[in-house]
Design a protein around this motif. Structure first.
Motif, PDB file in Angstrom:
ATOM      1  N   LYS A 103       0.824  -1.207   0.000  1.00 29.87           N
ATOM      2  CA  LYS A 103       0.000   0.000   0.000  1.00 29.87           C
ATOM      3  C   LYS A 103       0.859   1.258   0.000  1.00 29.87           C
ATOM      4  O   LYS A 103       0.458   2.292  -0.535  1.00 29.87           O
ATOM      5  CB  LYS A 103      -0.925  -0.002   1.221  1.00 29.87           C
ATOM      6  CG  LYS A 103      -2.006  -1.077   1.185  1.00 29.87           C
ATOM      7  CD  LYS A 103      -2.905  -0.978   2.409  1.00 29.87           C
ATOM      8  CE  LYS A 103      -3.998  -2.041   2.365  1.00 29.87           C
ATOM      9  NZ  LYS A 103      -4.880  -1.970   3.559  1.00 29.87           N
ATOM     10  N   GLU A 104       2.034   1.164   0.610  1.00 29.29           N
ATOM     11  CA  GLU A 104       2.911   2.330   0.667  1.00 29.29           C
ATOM     12  C   GLU A 104       3.317   2.787  -0.732  1.00 29.29           C
ATOM     13  O   GLU A 104       3.484   3.977  -0.993  1.00 29.29           O
ATOM     14  CB  GLU A 104       4.162   2.023   1.491  1.00 29.29           C
ATOM     15  CG  GLU A 104       3.937   1.933   2.995  1.00 29.29           C
ATOM     16  CD  GLU A 104       3.224   0.660   3.415  1.00 29.29           C
ATOM     17  OE1 GLU A 104       3.176  -0.299   2.599  1.00 29.29           O
ATOM     18  OE2 GLU A 104       2.713   0.610   4.550  1.00 29.29           O
ATOM     19  N   VAL A 105       3.458   1.824  -1.637  1.00 27.52           N
ATOM     20  CA  VAL A 105       3.859   2.157  -3.003  1.00 27.52           C
ATOM     21  C   VAL A 105       2.848   3.096  -3.636  1.00 27.52           C
ATOM     22  O   VAL A 105       3.198   4.069  -4.311  1.00 27.52           O
ATOM     23  CB  VAL A 105       4.002   0.877  -3.850  1.00 27.52           C
ATOM     24  CG1 VAL A 105       4.160   1.225  -5.324  1.00 27.52           C
ATOM     25  CG2 VAL A 105       5.188   0.060  -3.367  1.00 27.52           C
ATOM     26  N   PHE A 106       1.571   2.838  -3.397  1.00 28.70           N
ATOM     27  CA  PHE A 106       0.536   3.602  -4.071  1.00 28.70           C
ATOM     28  C   PHE A 106       0.152   4.874  -3.327  1.00 28.70           C
ATOM     29  O   PHE A 106      -0.672   5.644  -3.792  1.00 28.70           O
ATOM     30  CB  PHE A 106      -0.682   2.711  -4.306  1.00 28.70           C
ATOM     31  CG  PHE A 106      -0.385   1.600  -5.273  1.00 28.70           C
ATOM     32  CD1 PHE A 106      -0.221   1.864  -6.616  1.00 28.70           C
ATOM     33  CD2 PHE A 106      -0.231   0.306  -4.831  1.00 28.70           C
ATOM     34  CE1 PHE A 106       0.076   0.853  -7.512  1.00 28.70           C
ATOM     35  CE2 PHE A 106       0.060  -0.716  -5.721  1.00 28.70           C
ATOM     36  CZ  PHE A 106       0.214  -0.440  -7.062  1.00 28.70           C
ATOM     37  N   SER A 107       0.729   5.083  -2.156  1.00 25.86           N
ATOM     38  CA  SER A 107       0.522   6.353  -1.470  1.00 25.86           C
ATOM     39  C   SER A 107       1.621   7.343  -1.824  1.00 25.86           C
ATOM     40  O   SER A 107       1.535   8.521  -1.497  1.00 25.86           O
ATOM     41  CB  SER A 107       0.488   6.139   0.047  1.00 25.86           C
ATOM     42  OG  SER A 107       1.746   5.683   0.521  1.00 25.86           O
ATOM     43  N   MET A 108       2.657   6.852  -2.500  1.00 23.68           N
ATOM     44  CA  MET A 108       3.762   7.714  -2.906  1.00 23.68           C
ATOM     45  C   MET A 108       3.363   8.551  -4.115  1.00 23.68           C
ATOM     46  O   MET A 108       2.588   8.115  -4.959  1.00 23.68           O
ATOM     47  CB  MET A 108       4.989   6.873  -3.251  1.00 23.68           C
ATOM     48  CG  MET A 108       5.583   6.105  -2.096  1.00 23.68           C
ATOM     49  SD  MET A 108       6.822   4.908  -2.648  1.00 23.68           S
ATOM     50  CE  MET A 108       7.964   5.979  -3.530  1.00 23.68           C
ATOM     51  N   LYS A 109       3.906   9.758  -4.162  1.00 20.20           N
ATOM     52  CA  LYS A 109       3.690  10.615  -5.319  1.00 20.20           C
ATOM     53  C   LYS A 109       5.018  10.768  -6.052  1.00 20.20           C
ATOM     54  O   LYS A 109       6.004  11.189  -5.461  1.00 20.20           O
ATOM     55  CB  LYS A 109       3.144  11.972  -4.884  1.00 20.20           C
ATOM     56  CG  LYS A 109       1.748  11.885  -4.278  1.00 20.20           C
ATOM     57  CD  LYS A 109       1.206  13.250  -3.915  1.00 20.20           C
ATOM     58  CE  LYS A 109      -0.200  13.132  -3.346  1.00 20.20           C
ATOM     59  NZ  LYS A 109      -0.755  14.453  -2.959  1.00 20.20           N
ATOM     60  N   PRO A 110       5.053  10.434  -7.328  1.00 22.81           N
ATOM     61  CA  PRO A 110       6.325  10.473  -8.060  1.00 22.81           C
ATOM     62  C   PRO A 110       6.852  11.893  -8.217  1.00 22.81           C
ATOM     63  O   PRO A 110       6.086  12.855  -8.323  1.00 22.81           O
ATOM     64  CB  PRO A 110       5.971   9.857  -9.414  1.00 22.81           C
ATOM     65  CG  PRO A 110       4.500  10.073  -9.557  1.00 22.81           C
ATOM     66  CD  PRO A 110       3.933   9.995  -8.174  1.00 22.81           C
ATOM     67  N   SER A 111       8.166  12.005  -8.236  1.00 24.16           N
ATOM     68  CA  SER A 111       8.807  13.295  -8.485  1.00 24.16           C
ATOM     69  C   SER A 111       8.547  13.728  -9.920  1.00 24.16           C
ATOM     70  O   SER A 111       8.010  12.964 -10.738  1.00 24.16           O
ATOM     71  CB  SER A 111      10.311  13.171  -8.246  1.00 24.16           C
ATOM     72  OG  SER A 111      10.883  12.310  -9.227  1.00 24.16           O
ATOM     73  N   VAL A 112       8.953  14.944 -10.244  1.00 21.85           N
ATOM     74  CA  VAL A 112       8.786  15.428 -11.616  1.00 21.85           C
ATOM     75  C   VAL A 112       9.544  14.537 -12.592  1.00 21.85           C
ATOM     76  O   VAL A 112       9.011  14.122 -13.629  1.00 21.85           O
ATOM     77  CB  VAL A 112       9.263  16.892 -11.737  1.00 21.85           C
ATOM     78  CG1 VAL A 112       9.333  17.317 -13.211  1.00 21.85           C
ATOM     79  CG2 VAL A 112       8.330  17.823 -10.972  1.00 21.85           C
ATOM     80  N   LEU A 113      10.796  14.208 -12.269  1.00 21.76           N
ATOM     81  CA  LEU A 113      11.591  13.376 -13.176  1.00 21.76           C
ATOM     82  C   LEU A 113      10.979  11.992 -13.348  1.00 21.76           C
ATOM     83  O   LEU A 113      10.900  11.464 -14.462  1.00 21.76           O
ATOM     84  CB  LEU A 113      13.024  13.257 -12.664  1.00 21.76           C
ATOM     85  CG  LEU A 113      13.921  14.481 -12.854  1.00 21.76           C
ATOM     86  CD1 LEU A 113      15.298  14.228 -12.244  1.00 21.76           C
ATOM     87  CD2 LEU A 113      14.060  14.841 -14.326  1.00 21.76           C
ATOM     88  N   THR A 114      10.537  11.394 -12.246  1.00 24.41           N
ATOM     89  CA  THR A 114       9.917  10.075 -12.344  1.00 24.41           C
ATOM     90  C   THR A 114       8.616  10.151 -13.125  1.00 24.41           C
ATOM     91  O   THR A 114       8.307   9.269 -13.937  1.00 24.41           O
ATOM     92  CB  THR A 114       9.666   9.496 -10.942  1.00 24.41           C
ATOM     93  OG1 THR A 114      10.914   9.345 -10.263  1.00 24.41           O
ATOM     94  CG2 THR A 114       8.980   8.140 -11.030  1.00 24.41           C
ATOM     95  N   SER A 115       7.848  11.204 -12.908  1.00 25.31           N
ATOM     96  CA  SER A 115       6.583  11.372 -13.635  1.00 25.31           C
ATOM     97  C   SER A 115       6.822  11.467 -15.135  1.00 25.31           C
ATOM     98  O   SER A 115       6.077  10.886 -15.934  1.00 25.31           O
ATOM     99  CB  SER A 115       5.853  12.625 -13.141  1.00 25.31           C
ATOM    100  OG  SER A 115       5.489  12.506 -11.782  1.00 25.31           O
ATOM    101  N   VAL A 116       7.860  12.193 -15.524  1.00 25.44           N
ATOM    102  CA  VAL A 116       8.183  12.304 -16.950  1.00 25.44           C
ATOM    103  C   VAL A 116       8.598  10.939 -17.503  1.00 25.44           C
ATOM    104  O   VAL A 116       8.218  10.564 -18.620  1.00 25.44           O
ATOM    105  CB  VAL A 116       9.293  13.343 -17.186  1.00 25.44           C
ATOM    106  CG1 VAL A 116       9.749  13.326 -18.648  1.00 25.44           C
ATOM    107  CG2 VAL A 116       8.800  14.739 -16.822  1.00 25.44           C
TER     108      VAL A 116
END
Length: 222
Positions: A103-116
Motif C-alpha cells: 500500500k505504501e507504493v501507491f501512497s507515494m507521489k512520483p517526483s517530476v523526473l519520475t513522472s516524466v
C-alpha cells in the motif's frame, strides 16, 4: 499512484491470467528485470498493453537461470525508456492483476523526473494519452506549488512535452516565479539561462514566459 495510470477499458482478465509464465523485461537488449517488481504474469501484461506482444524475445543466456525456477518469457522493449517509469507501470499492472502490492507504493507521489519517465514509458507501450490525465495533473500541481524547477527537470520536460502544452507552460512559469522569489543560486540560474539561450526555440519560449511577468526583468536589473 494507482489512480494516476488508467489503462484503456478492457475485457475481464482470463481466469488463468495470474498463472506463469512471467514477464522478464529488457530495454534495448539490456536486462532491467532486477530493477522491476518480480512475477508479473505475462498474460496480464499482454492483456493490458497489447503492444508488448511485438516485443516478446527469447531469453538471453544470463536470464535463463530464472526460467529454471519458474517459467519466464522475455520482453525486449526497443525504446530508450527509464526503468523507474516502467516500474510504476508494472506495479499498476500487478495491482490490476490482483497481485499483492504494498500500500505504501501507491501512497507515494512520483517526483517530476519520475513522472516524466512514466509518461515516456507509457507512450512507448503505445497506451492512450488519456490514461495519463491524472499523472499530468500531478506534474502541473507539483510545478505550480512545489520547489523551483531544476535544470535536469526542465530538460526532461522539454524533451517529453510539446511547446504550448500546459505542463510546458507551468514549467516556464515555475522558473520565472522562482527567480523572482530568489529561489535559485546564481550558479543554478546561470546554468538554466545558458541552456535555454543556446537555441532559438528554447530562447523564444522562455522569453515569451518572462514577458508575461514584468517583475522578472526588474529582478534581472538588481
Amino acid at each position: 499512484m494507482s489512480y494516476m495510470l488508467e489503462f484503456p477499458p478492457h475485457a475481464p482478465l482470463p481466469t488463468s491470467a495470474r498463472s506463469p509464465p512471467y514477464a522478464l523485461f529488457f530495454v534495448g537488449g539490456v536486462g532491467v528485470y532486477r530493477d522491476l517488481p518480480p512475477k508479473l504474469p505475462l498474460r496480464v501484461a499482454l492483456h493490458l498493453a497489447p503492444k508488448l506482444r511485438h516485443y516478446i524475445h527469447p531469453l538471453s543466456t544470463n536470464a535463463t537461470y530464472l526460467a529454471l525456477r519458474a517459467p519466464h518469457v522475455g520482453i525486449n522493449i526497443p525504446a530508450n525508456i527509464n526503468t523507474d517509469g516502467l516500474g510504476w507501470i508494472v506495479k499498476r499492472m500487478l495491482q490490476i492483476g490482483g497481485e499483492a502490492v504494498s500500500k505504501e507504493v501507491f501512497s507515494m507521489k512520483p517526483s517530476v523526473l519520475t513522472s516524466v519517465s512514466i509518461h515516456e514509458a507509457w507512450l512507448a507501450l503505445e497506451l492512450p494519452l488519456e490514461g495519463l490525465q491524472a499523472l499530468h495533473a500531478h506534474i502541473q500541481t507539483t510545478l505550480s506549488f512545489g520547489d523551483p524547477v531544476l535544470l535536469k527537470e526542465i530538460k526532461a520536460i522539454w524533451s517529453a512535452f510539446p511547446i504550448g502544452s500546459p505542463i510546458m507552460l507551468e514549467m516556464g512559469l515555475n522558473f520565472v516565479h522562482s527567480h523572482i522569489n530568489l529561489g535559485y543560486t546564481t550558479s543554478e540560474f546561470s546554468s538554466i539561462r545558458h541552456w535555454y539561450l543556446a537555441t532559438r526555440g528554447r530562447c523564444d519560449f522562455f522569453r515569451s514566459i518572462e514577458k508575461q511577468v514584468p517583475e522578472f526583468d526588474q529582478v534581472q536589473k538588481l
